[in-house]
Design a protein around this motif. Structure first.
Motif, short mmCIF file in Angstrom:
data_model
loop_
_atom_site.label_atom_id
_atom_site.label_comp_id
_atom_site.label_asym_id
_atom_site.label_seq_id
_atom_site.Cartn_x
_atom_site.Cartn_y
_atom_site.Cartn_z
N ARG A 1 1.52 0.70 8.97
CA ARG A 1 2.38 1.75 8.44
C ARG A 1 2.38 1.74 6.92
O ARG A 1 2.48 2.79 6.27
N ALA A 2 2.27 0.56 6.33
CA ALA A 2 2.24 0.48 4.87
C ALA A 2 0.96 1.06 4.31
O ALA A 2 0.94 1.61 3.20
N ALA A 3 -0.14 0.94 5.05
CA ALA A 3 -1.44 1.41 4.58
C ALA A 3 -1.69 2.88 4.90
O ALA A 3 -2.51 3.53 4.25
N ARG A 4 -1.00 3.43 5.89
CA ARG A 4 -1.27 4.78 6.39
C ARG A 4 -0.64 5.83 5.49
O ARG A 4 0.58 5.95 5.43
N ALA A 5 -1.48 6.58 4.80
CA ALA A 5 -0.99 7.69 3.98
C ALA A 5 -0.65 8.88 4.87
O ALA A 5 -1.10 8.97 6.01
N ALA A 6 0.13 9.81 4.33
CA ALA A 6 0.46 11.01 5.11
C ALA A 6 -0.79 11.83 5.38
O ALA A 6 -0.94 12.43 6.45
N ASP A 7 -1.71 11.85 4.42
CA ASP A 7 -2.96 12.60 4.55
C ASP A 7 -4.07 11.64 4.95
O ASP A 7 -4.37 10.69 4.21
N PRO A 8 -4.72 11.85 6.10
CA PRO A 8 -5.80 10.95 6.51
C PRO A 8 -6.92 10.83 5.47
O PRO A 8 -7.53 9.77 5.33
N GLU A 9 -7.17 11.91 4.73
CA GLU A 9 -8.22 11.85 3.73
C GLU A 9 -7.88 10.85 2.63
O GLU A 9 -8.77 10.21 2.06
N GLU A 10 -6.61 10.71 2.33
CA GLU A 10 -6.18 9.71 1.34
C GLU A 10 -6.40 8.30 1.88
O GLU A 10 -6.86 7.40 1.16
N THR A 11 -6.08 8.09 3.15
CA THR A 11 -6.35 6.79 3.77
C THR A 11 -7.84 6.50 3.76
O THR A 11 -8.26 5.37 3.48
N LEU A 12 -8.64 7.50 4.06
CA LEU A 12 -10.10 7.33 4.09
C LEU A 12 -10.63 6.97 2.71
O LEU A 12 -11.49 6.08 2.58
#
Length: 212
Positions: A81-92
């Motif tokens: 949850r700490a690593a997961r951004a709202a936008d998947p592209e940001e996480t990627l």
């Protein structure tokens, strides 16, 4: 069977991370929300887990475990949850940026291979994305995984009493009826991914199919 030296683990891990980042580039919102082979997680969740794991250090891992009262699953979920951004592209983008990191939890280095290969398939298979990773490294990951028990995240109990025979490498491990199939599928089954059971054949495959 060929083996990579300990110092060679990290380049393989980095290559797998970069390959996964490439494969996930351009996904639609619906694809990001696709359920993965990892129960309860969608594709974005798995990527966030891999990002958090790549960022962690032994000290950070222990701090996270203490905060979760040494509940491994709860610590994993908090890290995700700490690593997961709202936008998947940001996480990627963040995941691609840490592809070359050589840190991790206080565990044998071969567990990084297990993580890279298994979680890579956790998202690729539901999305219909094929990959043939380096089979000698997958074989090494499989042997490491089945030599440790489920209490520490391994798969020994899942394959006890069965001979694992990789039809695409020289790997043969265990005793009892043979379960034959691609080494990557054997690793997935040992890691509890029943979606790969259909890739296996032989009397040992029926034994494995009857286990949780």
């Amino acid at each position: 069977m060929p083996r990579t030296a300990p110092q060679d683990v990290w380049p393989v891990v980095a290559a797998e991370r970069r390959a996964l980042a490439d494969d996930l580039t351009g996904l639609t919102p619906a694809q990001w929300a696709t359920p993965s082979l990892c129960a309860g997680w969608d594709v974005h969740d798995v990527l966030a887990h891999l990002l958090g794991s790549a960022r962690t250090t032994p000290l950070r891992f222990l701090a996270g475990m203490a905060a979760a009262r040494f509940d491994f699953d709860a610590a994993n979920e908090a890290e995700l949850r700490a690593a997961r951004a709202a936008d998947p592209e940001e996480t990627l983008a963040a995941f691609r940026a840490v592809a070359g990191r050589r840190t991790g939890p206080p565990a044998p280095r071969d567990t990084r291979l297990v993580e890279a290969f298994v979680h890579g398939e956790d998202v690729r298979r539901p999305l219909g994305i094929p990959r043939d990773p380096p089979r000698d490294a997958v074989a090494r990951a499989l042997l490491a995984h089945v030599r440790s028990g489920q209490a520490v995240g391994g798969g020994r109990q899942r394959v006890e009493g069965v001979t694992l025979v990789a039809t695409d490498t020289g790997l043969r491990h265990g005793t009892g009826p043979a379960a034959e199939g691609p080494v990557l599928s054997l690793l997935l089954v040992a890691a509890g991914r029943r979606a790969a059971m259909g890739d296996l054949a032989g009397p040992g495959a029926a034994v494995l199919a009857g286990r949780r």
